[in-house]
Design an enzyme around this catalytic site. Structure first.
Site, PDB file in Angstrom:
ATOM      1  N   ASP A  12       0.882  -1.161   0.000  1.00 24.38           N
ATOM      2  CA  ASP A  12       0.000   0.000   0.000  1.00 24.38           C
ATOM      3  C   ASP A  12       0.924   1.216   0.000  1.00 24.38           C
ATOM      4  O   ASP A  12       2.129   1.115   0.279  1.00 24.38           O
ATOM      5  CB  ASP A  12      -0.881  -0.041   1.264  1.00 24.38           C
TER       6      ASP A  12
ATOM      7  N   ASP B 154      -0.222   5.141   0.881  1.00 23.37           N
ATOM      8  CA  ASP B 154      -0.492   6.175   1.889  1.00 23.37           C
ATOM      9  C   ASP B 154      -0.610   5.594   3.293  1.00 23.37           C
ATOM     10  O   ASP B 154      -1.435   4.738   3.545  1.00 23.37           O
ATOM     11  CB  ASP B 154      -1.767   6.937   1.511  1.00 23.37           C
TER      12      ASP B 154
ATOM     13  N   GLU C 275      -0.571  11.101   4.520  1.00 29.62           N
ATOM     14  CA  GLU C 275      -1.875  11.756   4.771  1.00 29.62           C
ATOM     15  C   GLU C 275      -1.684  13.048   5.570  1.00 29.62           C
ATOM     16  O   GLU C 275      -2.087  14.130   5.133  1.00 29.62           O
ATOM     17  CB  GLU C 275      -2.803  10.790   5.525  1.00 29.62           C
TER      18      GLU C 275
END
Ligand code: XBP
Ligand code: MG
Length: 235
Positions: A10, A12, A19
């Site tokens: 993944d 973020d 974020e």
């Protein structure tokens, strides 16, 4: 026990704290540039992160907090424009070196490459954001280290739907049992598990209180885990 053949990362919250330090200020800069009096603070953004996808997040916010904007006839165009502006601000922050990789990420990527374990990305964020982060943090060649990059609107149904992981597995020509997913959020975990993958979680400040039932492990970060231990997570 099937040997680990690929790691699917993944982006973020997993590769970097994007974020808090990237997307949130970029959204607020885009709103200001558009003359909107919207300002997302940390706690509100933590709630809005339950909606995956920047455009979807903007839509959700407008429909709940600014219905007069959501009702505008040009709302669809406004969402697209806001997201393009936001992405430009995000990429600029990445290129300024403001989003370093989280602990252990670069080391594990290099160890996997040396061990012949294939690499892929499965993310909700826009592909240009992925390219910018990989180049800024690992160098101009880094994008080519990832055989498959599944990002953003390449699938209609975003996380927690399994589509992005299924899309990546199809292009890797591997089964879920050959791979290990590394995620930071409950939405990401659900996406990986529904696609049949084992999933290791590295939590961050936005996700530490989420439900990670079904994860093969929950870590604060990747700083202390070896590739060998990671491979064992895939048994
Ligand atoms: C997290 C997301 C993304 C980002 C914003 O993606 O949900 O929407 O918050 O990026 P990941 P965009 O799957 O990497 O955790 O505005 O480009 O969507
Ligand atoms: Mg994530």
């Amino acid at each position: 026990m099937k040997p680990l053949r690929a790691l699917i990362f993944d982006v973020d919250g997993t590769l970097a704290e994007t974020e808090r330090d990237g997307h949130l200020p970029a959204f607020n800069a885009a709103f200001a540039e558009a003359g909107l009096d919207w300002h997302w603070d940390g706690p509100l953004y933590g709630h809005l992160l339950n909606i995956t996808g920047g455009k979807e997040r903007i839509r959700y916010y407008a429909s709940h907090f600014a219905p007069e904007v959501a009702a505008r006839p040009d709302f669809d165009a406004l969402v697209r424009k806001l997201h393009l502006t936001k992405t430009a601000h995000y990429v600029r922050r990445v290129e300024q070196g403001r989003l370093p990789l989280r602990p252990g990420v670069a080391r594990l990527i290099n160890e996997a490459r040396q061990a012949g374990i294939r690499l892929a990305i499965a993310t909700t964020t826009a592909p240009e954001n992925v390219d910018a982060l990989l180049k800024a943090s690992l160098g101009p060649e880094a994008v080519s280290w990832f055989e498959v990059i599944g990002a953003g609107d390449i699938v209609a149904a975003k996380k927690p739907a399994p589509d992005i992981y299924q899309w990546v597995l199809e292009r890797l020509k591997l089964t879920a049992a050959d791979c290990l997913a590394i995620e930071d959020s409950e939405n990401g975990l659900k996406s990986a598990l529904t696609a049949g993958l084992r999933c290791l979680i590295t939590v961050n400040e936005y996700t530490s209180d989420q439900d990670f039932s079904g994860a093969c492990g929950v870590l604060s970060d990747l700083g202390a885990i070896s590739l060998k231990e990671l491979s064992r997570q895939n048994t």
